[in-house]
Design an enzyme around this catalytic site. Structure first.
Site, PDB file in Angstrom:
ATOM      1  CG  LEU A  64      -1.809   1.231   1.380  1.00 31.73           C
ATOM      2  CD1 LEU A  64      -2.694   1.453   0.161  1.00 31.73           C
ATOM      3  CD2 LEU A  64      -2.661   1.114   2.637  1.00 31.73           C
ATOM      4  CB  ALA A  65       2.782   2.811  -2.735  1.00 33.88           C
ATOM      5  CG  HIS A  66       0.581   5.614   2.162  1.00 30.45           C
ATOM      6  ND1 HIS A  66       0.836   4.275   2.340  1.00 30.45           N
ATOM      7  CD2 HIS A  66       0.885   6.221   3.323  1.00 30.45           C
ATOM      8  CE1 HIS A  66       1.282   4.077   3.565  1.00 30.45           C
ATOM      9  NE2 HIS A  66       1.338   5.234   4.190  1.00 30.45           N
ATOM     10  CB  ALA A  67       3.328  10.426  -0.294  1.00 30.46           C
TER      11      ALA A  67
END
Length: 148
Positions: A64-67
């Site tokens: 779960l890639a996020h920034a």
């Protein structure tokens, strides 16, 4: 808040990615293509993993890639990228990754709610391999209980 919609432009099936950075950047490109983020959000997602390690690999085969919410987020958005070949992220238990989720949210509160909503989708352990094998955006949406 429910999960954001998942337009065709936010779904990439059987993407080629030589390493985890390329895989995350593909999700960033899909978020940008869907109008959820500006270009460069993918770089921020990569930076978060470089800075904090493979914490974003939340289940076997799934990242779960996020920034953090910032000016590059135009609206809440989700991208799903399946990889032609799984790639390692350096996680001791959940590597290699075959499904990359890219998440963009406008507010910190929304960020936490969206992650909780996504976690509910993956309570069913059959969803990740089914997503990895999906052949269309419609199938991805069906598996995730979402609409276009």
């Amino acid at each position: 808040m429910a999960l954001p919609s998942l337009p065709d432009s936010a779904v990439v099936i059987a993407a080629d990615a030589p390493d985890w950075r390329a895989a995350v950047l593909r999700a960033g490109d899909a978020l940008s293509a869907s109008g959820s983020t500006r270009d460069g959000y993918g770089d921020e997602m990569v930076r978060m993993i470089e800075e904090h390690g493979p914490y974003a690999v939340i289940a076997p085969g799934l990242v779960l890639a996020h920034a953090r919410p910032d000016e590059s987020v135009l609206q809440d958005g989700l991208a799903v990228v399946t990889l032609a070949e799984p790639v390692p992220f350096g996680h001791p238990h959940n590597d290699p990754v075959s499904v990359v989720l890219g998440l963009a949210v406008e507010s910190v509160g929304g960020h936490l709610e969206s992650i909780a909503d996504l976690a509910n989708v993956f309570n069913d352990s059959t969803v990740i391999p089914a997503l990895a094998a999906a052949t269309s955006a419609d199938e991805v949406r069906r598996l995730m209980g979402m609409t276009a």
